[in-house]
Design an enzyme around this catalytic site. Structure first.
Site, mmCIF file in Angstrom:
data_model
loop_
_atom_site.group_PDB
_atom_site.id
_atom_site.type_symbol
_atom_site.label_atom_id
_atom_site.label_comp_id
_atom_site.label_asym_id
_atom_site.label_seq_id
_atom_site.Cartn_x
_atom_site.Cartn_y
_atom_site.Cartn_z
ATOM 1 N N GLY A 297 -4.443 -3.120 0.937
ATOM 2 C CA GLY A 297 -3.318 -3.894 1.473
ATOM 3 C C GLY A 297 -2.319 -4.080 0.353
ATOM 4 N N HIS A 298 -1.193 -3.388 0.429
ATOM 5 C CA HIS A 298 -0.197 -3.444 -0.644
ATOM 6 C C HIS A 298 1.086 -4.083 -0.120
ATOM 7 C CE1 HIS A 298 -2.318 0.335 -2.436
ATOM 8 N NE2 HIS A 298 -3.073 -0.738 -2.437
ATOM 9 N N THR A 299 1.547 -5.083 -0.832
ATOM 10 C CA THR A 299 2.758 -5.786 -0.403
ATOM 11 C C THR A 299 3.948 -5.309 -1.224
ATOM 12 O OG1 THR A 299 1.286 -7.664 -0.272
ATOM 13 C CG2 THR A 299 3.628 -8.098 0.113
ATOM 14 N N GLN B 161 -7.547 -0.181 -4.186
ATOM 15 C CA GLN B 161 -8.723 -0.835 -4.760
ATOM 16 C C GLN B 161 -8.552 -0.932 -6.287
ATOM 17 O OE1 GLN B 161 -9.513 1.719 -2.091
ATOM 18 N NE2 GLN B 161 -9.009 -0.104 -0.959
ATOM 19 N N ARG C 211 -22.980 15.031 4.043
ATOM 20 C CA ARG C 211 -22.558 16.304 4.655
ATOM 21 C C ARG C 211 -22.600 16.249 6.183
ATOM 22 N NH1 ARG C 211 -26.462 18.843 0.410
ATOM 23 N NH2 ARG C 211 -27.430 16.926 1.119
ATOM 24 N N LYS D 130 -0.210 -3.439 -7.164
ATOM 25 C CA LYS D 130 0.005 -1.981 -7.279
ATOM 26 C C LYS D 130 1.177 -1.531 -6.408
ATOM 27 C CE LYS D 130 -4.280 -1.382 -5.998
ATOM 28 N NZ LYS D 130 -4.844 -2.744 -6.114
ATOM 29 N N GLY D 131 1.309 -2.176 -5.229
ATOM 30 C CA GLY D 131 2.405 -1.826 -4.320
ATOM 31 C C GLY D 131 3.746 -2.064 -4.982
ATOM 32 N N ASP E 291 4.538 -15.515 -13.639
ATOM 33 C CA ASP E 291 5.243 -16.704 -13.133
ATOM 34 C C ASP E 291 4.314 -17.711 -12.450
ATOM 35 O OD1 ASP E 291 5.254 -14.316 -11.326
ATOM 36 O OD2 ASP E 291 5.819 -15.825 -9.850
ATOM 37 N N GLY F 138 -8.680 -5.509 -7.563
ATOM 38 C CA GLY F 138 -7.743 -5.245 -6.473
ATOM 39 C C GLY F 138 -6.676 -6.311 -6.358
ATOM 40 N N ASP F 139 -5.635 -5.987 -5.586
ATOM 41 C CA ASP F 139 -4.536 -6.924 -5.301
ATOM 42 C C ASP F 139 -3.777 -7.350 -6.549
ATOM 43 O OD1 ASP F 139 -5.442 -6.821 -2.638
ATOM 44 O OD2 ASP F 139 -6.878 -8.426 -3.033
ATOM 45 N N GLY G 233 5.554 -8.742 -14.621
ATOM 46 C CA GLY G 233 6.100 -9.234 -13.350
ATOM 47 C C GLY G 233 6.305 -10.735 -13.395
ATOM 48 N N GLY H 219 -6.873 -11.218 5.565
ATOM 49 C CA GLY H 219 -6.493 -12.630 5.648
ATOM 50 C C GLY H 219 -7.498 -13.562 4.985
ATOM 51 N N ARG H 220 -8.411 -12.991 4.190
ATOM 52 C CA ARG H 220 -9.400 -13.836 3.515
ATOM 53 C C ARG H 220 -8.792 -14.456 2.258
ATOM 54 N NH1 ARG H 220 -14.415 -9.859 2.684
ATOM 55 N NH2 ARG H 220 -12.703 -8.408 2.346
HETATM 56 P P1 GDP Z 1 -1.957 -4.540 -4.342
HETATM 57 O O1 GDP Z 1 -3.054 -4.436 -3.340
HETATM 58 O O2 GDP Z 1 -2.417 -4.263 -5.738
HETATM 59 O O3 GDP Z 1 -0.739 -3.725 -3.982
HETATM 60 O O4 GDP Z 1 -1.498 -6.073 -4.337
HETATM 61 P P2 GDP Z 1 -1.285 -7.030 -3.052
HETATM 62 O O5 GDP Z 1 -0.008 -6.674 -2.416
HETATM 63 O O6 GDP Z 1 -2.514 -7.058 -2.223
HETATM 64 O O7 GDP Z 1 -1.204 -8.452 -3.744
HETATM 65 C C1 GDP Z 1 -0.275 -8.721 -4.750
HETATM 66 C C2 GDP Z 1 0.620 -9.893 -4.312
HETATM 67 O O8 GDP Z 1 1.344 -10.368 -5.410
HETATM 68 C C3 GDP Z 1 1.675 -9.497 -3.274
HETATM 69 O O9 GDP Z 1 1.876 -10.578 -2.420
HETATM 70 C C4 GDP Z 1 2.931 -9.241 -4.127
HETATM 71 O O10 GDP Z 1 4.145 -9.444 -3.424
HETATM 72 C C5 GDP Z 1 2.750 -10.276 -5.200
HETATM 73 N N1 GDP Z 1 3.320 -9.949 -6.516
HETATM 74 C C6 GDP Z 1 3.323 -8.764 -7.177
HETATM 75 N N2 GDP Z 1 3.830 -8.911 -8.408
HETATM 76 C C7 GDP Z 1 4.144 -10.232 -8.537
HETATM 77 C C8 GDP Z 1 4.680 -11.027 -9.593
HETATM 78 O O11 GDP Z 1 4.966 -10.558 -10.696
HETATM 79 N N3 GDP Z 1 4.854 -12.375 -9.338
HETATM 80 C C9 GDP Z 1 4.516 -12.945 -8.132
HETATM 81 N N4 GDP Z 1 4.706 -14.247 -7.979
HETATM 82 N N5 GDP Z 1 4.007 -12.215 -7.118
HETATM 83 C C10 GDP Z 1 3.818 -10.893 -7.331
HETATM 84 P P1 IMO Z 2 -6.103 -3.160 -2.591
HETATM 85 O O1 IMO Z 2 -5.723 -1.721 -2.601
HETATM 86 C C1 IMO Z 2 -9.236 -6.189 -2.846
HETATM 87 C C2 IMO Z 2 -13.224 -5.016 -1.487
HETATM 88 C C3 IMO Z 2 -13.741 -5.746 -0.255
HETATM 89 C C4 IMO Z 2 -15.232 -5.762 -0.543
HETATM 90 C C5 IMO Z 2 -15.460 -4.413 -1.211
HETATM 91 C C6 IMO Z 2 -15.984 -3.330 -0.278
HETATM 92 O O2 IMO Z 2 -5.275 -4.022 -1.707
HETATM 93 O O3 IMO Z 2 -6.227 -3.695 -3.991
HETATM 94 P P2 IMO Z 2 -14.842 -1.903 1.657
HETATM 95 O O4 IMO Z 2 -14.221 -2.323 2.954
HETATM 96 O O5 IMO Z 2 -13.915 -1.148 0.755
HETATM 97 O O6 IMO Z 2 -16.144 -1.185 1.837
HETATM 98 O O7 IMO Z 2 -15.204 -3.294 0.925
HETATM 99 O O8 IMO Z 2 -14.199 -4.012 -1.737
HETATM 100 N N1 IMO Z 2 -11.922 -4.362 -1.334
HETATM 101 C C7 IMO Z 2 -10.783 -4.846 -1.820
HETATM 102 N N2 IMO Z 2 -10.516 -6.012 -2.468
HETATM 103 N N3 IMO Z 2 -8.241 -5.300 -2.643
HETATM 104 C C8 IMO Z 2 -8.495 -4.125 -2.019
HETATM 105 O O9 IMO Z 2 -7.558 -3.154 -1.902
HETATM 106 C C9 IMO Z 2 -9.804 -3.874 -1.540
HETATM 107 N N4 IMO Z 2 -10.373 -2.849 -0.876
HETATM 108 C C10 IMO Z 2 -11.673 -3.151 -0.767
HETATM 109 O O10 IMO Z 2 -13.208 -7.041 -0.165
HETATM 110 O O11 IMO Z 2 -15.534 -6.763 -1.481
HETATM 111 MG MG MG Z 3 -4.015 -5.579 -1.905
#
Ligand code: GDP
Ligand code: IMO
Ligand code: MG
Length: 435
Positions: free
Chosen positions: A49-51, A232, A151, A16-17, A341, A12-13, A421, A310-311
């Protein structure tokens, strides 16, 4: 033409956003016929959480597809998503308050509903698990999916018929309340309170609700472009991730078919978003995790703090075993490598090329979770580049060592890199294989 899937290839994170926003705007700027018409969420809920950074302005989406910020595209929350109406409207209102022109939004009548009691049960269960806790987001995702499979779930369409809704809430709470009161020592939840909570959203929700499977299949029949935006990630998949430290849905490519009601033959591209290093939130195994200064530095430079909770995110090096596994279980046609980067200042960058488990070398994901828990990374080392690369827009502009790092990762990851990126902004991207 196409149906494009964007999904997370690690935990995750991955960005994707940004990838969704980039692809949506790239398409809309490239002329007639290639406009992105739909951006669709197919699994998970407001645990995501997508930024997205547009013109220096930062936006976070949770339940809403990131396409909500793309004018001209319709955003869709499909049947596989678990929908908290409270979170949905809180998020929409937040965007409207900021003056954002939000896209048209459709919600599947068959999507399951998260009510406040799901979140109560999520948190109580975690507390009860003690040291075995998953580290969930506490959003009620697991309890809502377990009601669905049991169900005993409530679907969006049920909100519009108070009689049916009451009967379903009563059935769902029958067992839940026994557990809450007798096992967890909590107060039982009143059926009427839940019915009232959900029906309060009926009028605002009604115009958005439709048969999203029909909508999307008809759009594909007309040759329109549909972007399935993952939430996720592969390693959090309930079947293919690090069970039990996973989410309760199928964020892999296969989940797009069940989560949207489209057939696998309709999908043209599957893009795995992957960081140039690795992060994870919550509990569970993570072979390349760092507990030293490098981990702290990745966390600080990468800004690795969860968008939803916020973790602080756990950080480690890039893991090619996970990349190859993701390429395999998702049938990736390409990767989008993000956050290169962040590695600008390292002199030497380790990359995990395999695992050693009980003295045996593994190049592929081991068969069992207990082996994965014992996996020790085997590293290859790459020279750093020591330069700010955030202004690079082509591979040729990258310093030679950064190019060598990207090429090596691509060779070991099991699918070609479509983009790289070099910063959070949409424009801070190197498009490698423009398609
Ligand atoms: P998602 O959940 O997959 O949409 O990702 P998140 O938004 O939770 O976390 C990705 C973080 O990386 C966000 O703060 C983005 O703004 C940042 N980000 C995405 N691509 C890049 C990149 O190529 N370089 C940097 N420095 N930040 C990036
Ligand atoms: P994005 O879309 C990172 C993690 C939680 C936990 C596990 C189960 O931003 O990539 P849940 O509340 O889904 O039952 O928690 O999955 N988790 C994520 N970790 N990015 C996410 O979403 C997540 N969505 C759930 O931290 O370990
Ligand atoms: Mg995220």
């Amino acid at each position: 033409m196409p149906a494009i899937v964007i999904l997370g290839a690690q935990w995750g994170d991955e960005g994707k956003g940004k990838a969704t926003d980039l692809l949506a705007t790239q398409h809309s700027q490239s002329g007639a016929g290639t406009q992105i018409d739909y951006v669709v969420r197919t699994s998970g809920g407001h645990n995501a959480g997508h930024t997205i950074v547009v013109n220096g302005e930062k936006y976070a989406t949770h339940l809403l597809p990131s396409g909500i910020l793309t004018p001209g595209a319709t955003s869709v929350i499909a049947n596989g998503v678990v929908v908290s109406p409270e979170a949905l409207f809180r998020e929409l209102d937040g965007l409207l308050e900021r003056g954002v022109e939000v896209a048209d939004l459709k919600v599947s009548a068959n999507a399951h509903v998260i009510a406040s009691y799901h979140s109560v049960v999520d948190k109580v269960t975690e507390r009860f698990l003690g040291k075995n806790q998953i580290g969930t987001t506490g959003r009620g995702i697991g309890p809502a999916y377990s009601d669905k499979v049991n169900r005993l779930g409530i679907r969006v369409a049920d909100i519009f018929d108070e009689k049916i809704l009451s009967a379903k809430v009563e059935a769902a709470l029958d067992v839940r309340n026994q557990l809450l009161a007798k096992v967890y020592n909590r107060r039982a939840i009143a059926v009427e309170a839940v019915v009232e909570e959900l029906t309060a959203y009926a009028d605002r929700l009604r115009p958005m609700v439709c048969d999203t499977s029909l909508l999307l299949n008809q759009a594909l029949d007309r040759g329109e472009t549909v972007l399935f935006e993952g939430a996720q990630a592969t390693m959090l998949d309930v079947d293919h991730g690090t069970y039990p430290f996973v989410t309760s849905s199928n964020p892999i490519a296969g989940g797009v078919c069940t989560g949207a009601g489209i057939g696998p033959t309709r999908i043209d591209r599957v893009i795995g978003v992957i960081k140039a290093y690795t992060t994870r939130v919550g509990s569970g195994p993570f072979p390349t995790e760092l507990f030293d200064e490098d981990g702290e530095k990745l966390q600080r430079i990468g800004g690795e703090i969860g968008v939803s909770t916020g973790r602080t995110r756990r950080c480690g090096w890039y893991d090619t075993v996970i990349a190859r596994y993701s390429a395999r279980v998702n049938g990736l046609t390409e990767f989008f490598l993000t956050k290169l980067d962040v590695l600008d200042t390292w002199e030497r960058i380790p990359v995990c090329v395999g695992y050693e488990i009980d003295g045996v070398r593994h190049d592929e994901m081991p068969m069992t979770q207990s082996e994965f828990h014992r996996a020790q990374p085997v590293y290859e080392y790459f020279d750093g580049w020591g330069t700010d690369i955030s202004g690079c827009r082509t591979l040729a502009e990258l310093p030679a060592n950064a190019r060598a790092y990207v090429t090596a990762l691509e060779e070991m990851s099991g699918a070609p890199f479509w983009g790289v990126g070099v910063g959070p902004g949409r424009e801070q991207t190197i498009v490698v294989h423009d398609r």
